[in-house]
Write a protein that holds these residues in place. Structure first.
Motif, short mmCIF file in Angstrom:
data_model
loop_
_atom_site.label_atom_id
_atom_site.label_comp_id
_atom_site.label_asym_id
_atom_site.label_seq_id
_atom_site.Cartn_x
_atom_site.Cartn_y
_atom_site.Cartn_z
N ALA A 38 47.01 35.87 39.70
CA ALA A 38 46.21 36.57 38.69
C ALA A 38 45.55 35.58 37.73
CB ALA A 38 47.10 37.56 37.92
N VAL A 39 46.28 34.53 37.32
CA VAL A 39 45.70 33.53 36.43
C VAL A 39 44.56 32.79 37.13
CG1 VAL A 39 46.19 31.33 35.28
CG2 VAL A 39 47.75 33.26 34.99
N ALA A 41 42.69 33.95 39.56
CA ALA A 41 41.58 34.89 39.71
C ALA A 41 40.80 35.02 38.39
CB ALA A 41 42.09 36.25 40.17
N LEU A 42 41.51 35.09 37.28
CA LEU A 42 40.84 35.16 35.98
C LEU A 42 40.07 33.88 35.68
CD1 LEU A 42 43.52 36.97 33.79
CD2 LEU A 42 41.28 37.84 34.48
N ALA A 43 40.61 32.73 36.06
CA ALA A 43 39.92 31.46 35.83
C ALA A 43 38.64 31.39 36.66
CB ALA A 43 40.85 30.29 36.17
N TRP A 45 36.88 33.94 37.75
CA TRP A 45 35.96 34.91 37.17
C TRP A 45 35.28 34.33 35.93
CZ3 TRP A 45 36.15 37.54 32.41
CH2 TRP A 45 35.20 38.54 32.26
N GLY A 46 36.04 33.67 35.07
CA GLY A 46 35.47 33.06 33.87
C GLY A 46 34.49 31.94 34.21
N LYS A 49 31.25 33.48 35.49
CA LYS A 49 30.48 34.06 34.39
C LYS A 49 29.79 32.96 33.59
CE LYS A 49 30.86 37.41 30.73
NZ LYS A 49 31.65 38.45 30.10
#
Length: 80
Positions: A38-39, A41-43, A45-46, A49
């Motif tokens: 999850a971490v 995946a969030l990295a 995504w950031g 962006k």
């Protein structure tokens, strides 16, 4: 079709004892694996962006050669 299900059940009876030999705690990633995924995946995504925002600010238009020549007419000449 009966032969197909018989061979499938025969394969399952041979594979099930093999699956029981594995320790479930060693095979599954667990909560820590999910948190790490999850971490990451969030990295990603950031980063995507941020990349889209930076690519939006880039000017891809090339300057005209005539405008560049008019701005610096004596760039290659020496006064000495």
């Amino acid at each position: 079709m009966a032969d197909m299900s018989a061979s499938a059940s025969l394969a399952m009876t041979h594979l099930v004892p093999l699956a029981k030999e594995f320790d479930e705690d060693k095979v599954t990633p667990g909560v820590l694996g999910f948190i790490v995924f999850a971490v990451m995946a969030l990295a990603v995504w950031g980063l995507m962006k941020s990349m889209n925002r930076h690519m939006g600010r880039v000017n891809f238009a090339e300057p005209d050669d005539k405008a560049a020549d008019a701005a610096a007419p004596d760039a290659g000449k020496s006064t000495a």
